[in-house]
Every structure is written in C-alpha cells, then in structure tokens.
Design an enzyme around this catalytic site. Sequence first.
Site, PDB file in Angstrom:
ATOM      1  N   SER A 189      47.668  54.506  38.034  1.00  0.00           N
ATOM      2  CA  SER A 189      46.968  54.987  39.197  1.00  0.00           C
ATOM      3  C   SER A 189      47.333  54.082  40.355  1.00  0.00           C
ATOM      4  O   SER A 189      47.033  52.897  40.342  1.00  0.00           O
ATOM      5  CB  SER A 189      45.465  54.938  38.909  1.00  0.00           C
ATOM      6  OG  SER A 189      44.767  55.264  40.062  1.00  0.00           O
ATOM      7  N   THR A 215      48.237  53.608  44.792  1.00  0.00           N
ATOM      8  CA  THR A 215      47.522  53.693  46.049  1.00  0.00           C
ATOM      9  C   THR A 215      47.249  55.145  46.446  1.00  0.00           C
ATOM     10  O   THR A 215      46.217  55.459  47.003  1.00  0.00           O
ATOM     11  CB  THR A 215      48.362  53.026  47.158  1.00  0.00           C
ATOM     12  OG1 THR A 215      48.873  51.804  46.640  1.00  0.00           O
ATOM     13  CG2 THR A 215      47.527  52.756  48.373  1.00  0.00           C
ATOM     14  N   TYR A 216      48.203  55.994  46.160  1.00  0.00           N
ATOM     15  CA  TYR A 216      48.080  57.347  46.698  1.00  0.00           C
ATOM     16  C   TYR A 216      47.800  58.413  45.659  1.00  0.00           C
ATOM     17  O   TYR A 216      47.672  59.577  45.984  1.00  0.00           O
ATOM     18  CB  TYR A 216      49.348  57.712  47.467  1.00  0.00           C
ATOM     19  CG  TYR A 216      49.518  56.826  48.646  1.00  0.00           C
ATOM     20  CD1 TYR A 216      48.743  57.019  49.779  1.00  0.00           C
ATOM     21  CD2 TYR A 216      50.382  55.750  48.613  1.00  0.00           C
ATOM     22  CE1 TYR A 216      48.847  56.177  50.859  1.00  0.00           C
ATOM     23  CE2 TYR A 216      50.499  54.891  49.694  1.00  0.00           C
ATOM     24  CZ  TYR A 216      49.725  55.112  50.821  1.00  0.00           C
ATOM     25  OH  TYR A 216      49.830  54.278  51.880  1.00  0.00           O
ATOM     26  N   GLY A 217      47.767  58.031  44.426  1.00  0.00           N
ATOM     27  CA  GLY A 217      47.540  59.053  43.420  1.00  0.00           C
ATOM     28  C   GLY A 217      47.834  58.515  42.046  1.00  0.00           C
ATOM     29  O   GLY A 217      47.733  57.323  41.802  1.00  0.00           O
ATOM     30  N   ARG A 218      48.199  59.413  41.161  1.00  0.00           N
ATOM     31  CA  ARG A 218      48.397  59.001  39.790  1.00  0.00           C
ATOM     32  C   ARG A 218      49.802  59.379  39.340  1.00  0.00           C
ATOM     33  O   ARG A 218      50.393  60.317  39.837  1.00  0.00           O
ATOM     34  CB  ARG A 218      47.396  59.689  38.875  1.00  0.00           C
ATOM     35  CG  ARG A 218      46.043  59.915  39.513  1.00  0.00           C
ATOM     36  CD  ARG A 218      45.047  60.327  38.454  1.00  0.00           C
ATOM     37  NE  ARG A 218      44.335  59.159  37.993  1.00  0.00           N
ATOM     38  CZ  ARG A 218      43.688  59.059  36.846  1.00  0.00           C
ATOM     39  NH1 ARG A 218      43.699  60.067  36.002  1.00  0.00           N
ATOM     40  NH2 ARG A 218      43.056  57.968  36.530  1.00  0.00           N
ATOM     41  N   ASP A 241      58.605  47.574  50.838  1.00  0.00           N
ATOM     42  CA  ASP A 241      57.613  47.228  49.815  1.00  0.00           C
ATOM     43  C   ASP A 241      58.298  46.842  48.506  1.00  0.00           C
ATOM     44  O   ASP A 241      57.880  47.256  47.434  1.00  0.00           O
ATOM     45  CB  ASP A 241      56.641  48.392  49.610  1.00  0.00           C
ATOM     46  CG  ASP A 241      55.369  47.964  48.865  1.00  0.00           C
ATOM     47  OD1 ASP A 241      55.086  46.753  48.801  1.00  0.00           O
ATOM     48  OD2 ASP A 241      54.674  48.843  48.341  1.00  0.00           O
TER      49      ASP A 241
HETATM   50  N1  LIG Z   1      60.069  57.125  37.751  1.00  0.00           N
HETATM   51  C1  LIG Z   1      59.113  56.463  37.096  1.00  0.00           C
HETATM   52  N2  LIG Z   1      59.180  56.301  35.761  1.00  0.00           N
HETATM   53  C2  LIG Z   1      58.215  55.637  35.113  1.00  0.00           C
HETATM   54  N3  LIG Z   1      57.144  55.102  35.688  1.00  0.00           N
HETATM   55  C3  LIG Z   1      57.002  55.225  37.008  1.00  0.00           C
HETATM   56  C4  LIG Z   1      57.978  55.915  37.779  1.00  0.00           C
HETATM   57  N4  LIG Z   1      57.584  55.888  39.066  1.00  0.00           N
HETATM   58  C5  LIG Z   1      56.422  55.203  39.084  1.00  0.00           C
HETATM   59  N5  LIG Z   1      56.063  54.805  37.847  1.00  0.00           N
HETATM   60  C6  LIG Z   1      54.876  54.015  37.500  1.00  0.00           C
HETATM   61  O1  LIG Z   1      53.809  54.320  38.340  1.00  0.00           O
HETATM   62  C7  LIG Z   1      53.449  53.195  39.142  1.00  0.00           C
HETATM   63  C8  LIG Z   1      53.059  53.635  40.529  1.00  0.00           C
HETATM   64  O2  LIG Z   1      54.142  54.296  41.132  1.00  0.00           O
HETATM   65  P1  LIG Z   1      54.512  54.051  42.642  1.00  0.00           P
HETATM   66  O3  LIG Z   1      54.767  52.623  42.857  1.00  0.00           O
HETATM   67  O4  LIG Z   1      55.615  54.983  42.996  1.00  0.00           O
HETATM   68  O5  LIG Z   1      53.168  54.544  43.310  1.00  0.00           O
HETATM   69  P2  LIG Z   1      52.182  53.937  44.378  1.00  0.00           P
HETATM   70  O6  LIG Z   1      51.053  54.881  44.472  1.00  0.00           O
HETATM   71  O7  LIG Z   1      52.898  53.645  45.612  1.00  0.00           O
HETATM   72  O8  LIG Z   1      51.675  52.662  43.670  1.00  0.00           O
HETATM   73  P3  LIG Z   1      51.438  51.200  44.144  1.00  0.00           P
HETATM   74  O9  LIG Z   1      50.505  51.238  45.263  1.00  0.00           O
HETATM   75  O10 LIG Z   1      50.886  50.602  42.899  1.00  0.00           O
HETATM   76  O11 LIG Z   1      52.771  50.638  44.496  1.00  0.00           O
HETATM   77  C9  LIG Z   1      54.659  52.291  39.089  1.00  0.00           C
HETATM   78  O12 LIG Z   1      54.336  50.948  39.300  1.00  0.00           O
HETATM   79  C10 LIG Z   1      55.151  52.548  37.677  1.00  0.00           C
HETATM   80  O13 LIG Z   1      54.381  51.841  36.746  1.00  0.00           O
END
Ligand SMILES: Nc1ncnc2c1ncn2[C@@H]1O[C@H](COP(=O)(O)OP(=O)(O)OP(=O)(O)O)[C@@H](O)[C@H]1O
Lengths: 404, 302
Positions: free
Chosen positions: A24, A26-29, A148
Amino acid sequence: MPSMVYKNKVRVRDKYRIVGFISSGTYGRVYKAVGWNGQTGDFAIKKFKPDKEGEVIQYTGISQSACREMALCSELSHPNVINLVEIILEDKCIFMVFEYAEHDLLQIIQHHTQPARHPIPASAIKSMLFQLLNGLLYLHRNWVLHRDLKPANIMVTSKGEVRIGDLGLARLFYKPLHSLFSGDKVVVTIWYRAPELLLGSKHYTPAVDLWAVGCIFAELLSLRPIFKGEEAKMDSKKTVPFQRNQVQKIVEVLGMPTKEKWPGLVHQPEFAQLQTVPYPRRDSGSAGPLGLDTWYWNTLRSANYQEGQPSGSPGQQGLDLLTSLLDYDPTKRMTAEEALHHPYFTANGEKVSANCFEGMTTQYPHRRVSQEDNDIRTASLPGTKKNGLPDDTLIGRPTKRLKE
Amino acid sequence: MAANYWASTQRLHWQFSRTELQDILQHLENEDPALTQQYPLLDRRLLSIFYNQQLVKLAKRMSIRQQALGTAQVYIRRFYTKVDVRNTNPYLILTTALYLACKMEESPQHIRVVVEHARSLWPDFIPSDVSRLGECEFYLISEMNSQLIIHHPYRTLQELQGRLDLVQDDVLVAWSIINDHYLTDLPLLFAPHVIAIAAIFLAMTLKQSSGGQQAAVNAAAYLTDSRQAIREGSSTVASNDNVPEKRIGSFVKWLAEGEVDLQAVADSMQEIISLYDVWDRYGEKTCKDQISHVVKARGLDK
Ligand SMILES: Nc1ncnc2c1ncn2[C@@H]1O[C@H](COP(=O)(O)OP(=O)(O)OP(=O)(O)O)[C@@H](O)[C@H]1O
Ligand SMILES: [Mg+2]
C-alpha cells in the site's frame, strides 16, 4: 441514449487474476496478478483510488501525480525502466498494469542484514549501479527527472535486471516556457535528498537524481542509509522547514560545504541556516568531520570487502565514483553518462553483467504477497487520506513526500 | 519517448496522413448513419473554430498559459477522432480537456474552480456536480490511451530563433501562427517542427509585401519548387523573383540542407492560409445553435 457516461471497454478482472496484495503506497495499492488469457509472466497492478468523499466513491479528478506517471510510463521504453503493459480506467479507479519485478533494492539490502550482516557481493553492486545509471541516463536524455530515487523504488527482476520504478514524481524538465519550480515544493525522500534541495534551491536539475544514486551506492555497501536524518515536520503555517538534522548528517561525513568548492553555495536560500548547523570542527579538540574516504574504508573493512575474498572489493575506483556522485556542487556532480564511463565500471576492460545476480548463490526471498486483501475492488483503503484534495494539494506521508 | 518526438506516442499513434484521417472521421459518421443524418453538422473546420473560441474564453478567465491551451486543443482533436461529436457534450469535453491539460503542463487548477468558471460561461451545459467532469476525464484519457504528452511547435520556434537569427517580429508572428494551427487538423498531420518551420516561413513572407497572403501562397509554391532546385544543386534559388528577400532564401537553403520534409512544410502553409479563408465564413451563432440542439435533444447535458 441518455447522458454522456464513461464506460470502460476493457475490464481488469476479465484480463487479470489477482494473486495477492503486495503493498500500500502513497497513492493506492499494488497487487500481484497473472493474465487470464495466456499473457506471459506475472504482473504488478498499481491501483490508484480516487479520494473518498462520504460513503460512495466519487470521481474527484485524477491526481497530478497519477497523470504524470500514466503519461510518462506510456512514453518510456528502456530495459532499465519498469515496463508498463497497459492502463485500465474502471470503476472510478486507475489500474496501471506493470511487468512484475520479484525484488527491489530495499528488500535485497534488508536480506543482507539478516540473520547477520553479510555484504552484497561487489560485482552485484557494480551491476546494479550500472543498470541503474543506464536507466537514469535514458530518463535524463529524454528530459525526465525521476526525483524520488530510493532503494524501494528500484526494482530487480528474478533475472537480475534492474528496473527503475515509481515515476509518480517524475517530470519533464525541458519545458522552456516556464520554470521548473512551479508545482510541488519538495521532492525526494529526505535521506536521498540532494543538498541543493535541502538548502532551498528551486531549480532542480538531473543532478538531484545523481545525488540519490550516490546515497544508494553507499547504502548497498554499508547496508544502512548513509545520511539517515530525522525529518523536520511542517509547521501549522505549512511553511517548508529547514531540514537541519538531515543537513547535519551529511555534514558529519562530508564536512561543511565551502564556497571555494561550491561557488553557488552562498546563493542558496537557506545559506544562513546552514551556518547554524552544528558540525564537528577540527580545531575544538575533535577529529573533525569523518570524511567520505574514512567512511568508505571503514565500511569496506567492517563488511570485509577485500580482493581475494568472496565478496570482492569495489576498491579505490568505487570511492572515486562515490565522491563524484556526492559532490556538493550540483554543477560539478557527475552526470549519469560520465558515471557510466567511470573506471569503476570500465577498468580491466571487462563488461559489467546485465544480470546483477550473476555468479551468486544467494537466493533472495520472493516478494511477500499477502492474501489478506486480494479483492481489487475493495473500497476501503487503509493508509490513504480521508479527505479528497486532488491536484497534488494533498500532503503525502510525512516522511516521504510533501506536496504543495 | 517523452522529449524525443521521433519515439513519442504522438508520432507513433497520433500522426495520420490526410487520407487516414479522412477515413477515420468517415468511419465515425458511418457508425450510426441515422444519427448522422438526423443531426447534420457544419464543416468541421467551422466547428473547430467554435470549440476553440469557447476554450479560449475559459482559458482567459482562468489566466491559463498558451501551452496548456494548445495541449487541450490537441486533446480535443484526438478525442474527436475516436468519438462522434453527436454523442458528446462538447462544452464538457473542452472544459475537461483544459483541466487535464493544465495538470499535464504543470499548472494544475482545482477541479471545482474549473467547473465554476465553465458554469459561469455555459450554465446550461456544465453540470454543477464536479464528479461529472471527473468522469469525463476518465473518458478522455481512456480514448487517448493515456498518451497525454504533447510535443508543441513552440519549442522548435525557440530553438530556431537563435540558430537562424530570427528578428523579434518574425518570432511574434510565427508564434501566433502556431497558436492558430490548433484550429486546423495540422496537429494530427505533421510533426511539430514542420509546423514551426511553416509558421516561420509564413511569418517572413506574410509581412513581405502588402499582398501578404498572396506572397505566402507564392512562397509555399516556391518552397516546393526550390526543394527540387536545391536537390539539383542549383544555387540560384535565393534570387528567385517570387521571394526577393535574401533572408528567406537562406532560410530555404538551410531547410533544404536538413532533413525537413519540405512538401509537408508547404502543405502546412497552405492549410493555415486556407484556415484564414474559412475563418472569414465563420459565424458563432450557427455553430452554437447546432451544438446546443444536438446536446439538448439527446440529453447529453444531463
Ligand atoms: N512492477 C512491480 N513489481 C513488483 N512490485 C512492485 C512493482 N511496482 C511496485 N511494486 C511494489 O509496490 C510498492 C509501491 O509501488 P510504487 O513505489 O510504484 O508506489 P507508490 O504509491 O508511489 O509508493 P511509495 O509511496 O511507497 O513509493 C513498491 O515499493 C514495490 O514493493
Ligand atoms: Mg515507491
């Protein structure tokens, strides 16, 4: 025919079977999925949920961050950047379908701290860094700043290929028609934030990403964030605070920046604040700042990085590269292209492997996929904000992102 | 890729030949012949002018920059290659396009503010419920396959300004010609640098003589000819009678030495010139009445 209604043509559940829940953010799951129709491989589906207003989910406008990520990922195509398969807009939610990456650098670093600390082989680090820089060079050549970079956002596939992920904060920087500092205020998780940003600079450049690469390099070696500061919270007036503690952590290792080494220093908005940062002076009986050299050799020694040892050694060249990446002056800091040509990678004429696990026996654990919530439709979303403020008006998780 | 036009989705998915575009639009009309017949519409070029003028009204109220406006204009044009106007509420579409474009061009506006402004301009057509605009945003993005990064001719103009020593006057005129090109199909037909070059060339020739327009027409023809001449190694092009000014001659020479598709540049010039002709026939009321009629009759404003 009644009013104009949006009806999606492709449905997530018709194309993908959700295997479990990954994370989960910042923006979703993020969910793990496989294709129903014989698509090869696994997928990671990032679901952006609209902000909740009352009980029923409403369309409230897509966040700027999601827009950027959708648009940029649709354009990008490089072996070291995460591959977007498709985007589905359904039920007021956005589903970005990515290729699945089994690991990420954070998970790999954590694996090496348990049960006892054991170093990541020097050759693996070299490959990770090379691939990371290669992906970053592609982004920068295409005028994309990532903004980031941190271990959690750098994915690694089961074949050892590095993929830069999470382009939620990325943006184009050519836009000559207006300056870059409109929009969001502060960017990059604090530990990886470049000194010029910490000192209030608003003109960020590709150099901010290279500082982060330097921090990641150091972290791969020592298995700890090199500058692990405590984030100063925003006050009630929503003014962006000076990150004194973070600056202090940097200064403790690198020493105070000087205007001789960084002529632009005196023009930094927070220059006055910098003077108030406590740091170990050499004269007052203390040994002075540690110095990156000392940090580096200490780290190598305690991790037992040595030629002839199984983990090998990044050697003097590694220090040279790290020093160039952690240059205070953004205009002198090494670029992605220069870094790729650094002797650290090119010496001995050997080619850096495109598989960072090459020759390794370590088996990294698979990404944890939980079954708790694998209903992609679920409406309740722990960890997201309660009130809808689209257009980046939201304030992210305090330790991570601050948005205007 | 994002900043590289050649690898961009704009070039790969949103650039058509004239016949392709014609076919696409024809196909849309054929999807529901009864609907097409029931609501005959004016020349698309006139409707384009109408949408654009509405959009400009909204953008002015909100002090939106030209680049975001241009992006919105391209979004609208792309969208209407996928969906027949008669199935939409154009007022909502253009408001949404502008809202989305502002986000993409890094000058986001709050959805409520956008809806308020749009409602004050077109109270009968914009629902007060902001979620309708949010829904329409999904529609727009989905039809555009999330391909939202637009390459504009302004960048080439800025680059060439220095390289070609353009005078301020030419740059200003070229800039406004680029603004105008969004009223035509050109953004779907040619690369942004082609448009920029056409605009510069037009700017130079239009102010040449008193019969500006005729001069431009000549220039377009001249450009097509000169390509031949240059290919054949003739160095006399610069002294061609039609285009007396040396500066233009050397501009053409510079062009011909490069990789630019001169036929496309000439085509673009023609298209812009004919836009100004169409504009002379334009009347806001007819367009407005037609659009209102379809929207109201089909309940698309609900
Ligand atoms: N292509 C992928 N394959 C496997 N796991 C992924 C993938 N993309 C994202 N994840 C998992 O989901 C998490 C969150 O994804 P992402 O960083 O794109 O989202 P976010 O909402 O911006 O999160 P954050 O705020 O934690 O950075 C990643 O840290 C990773 O654990
Ligand atoms: Mg992330």
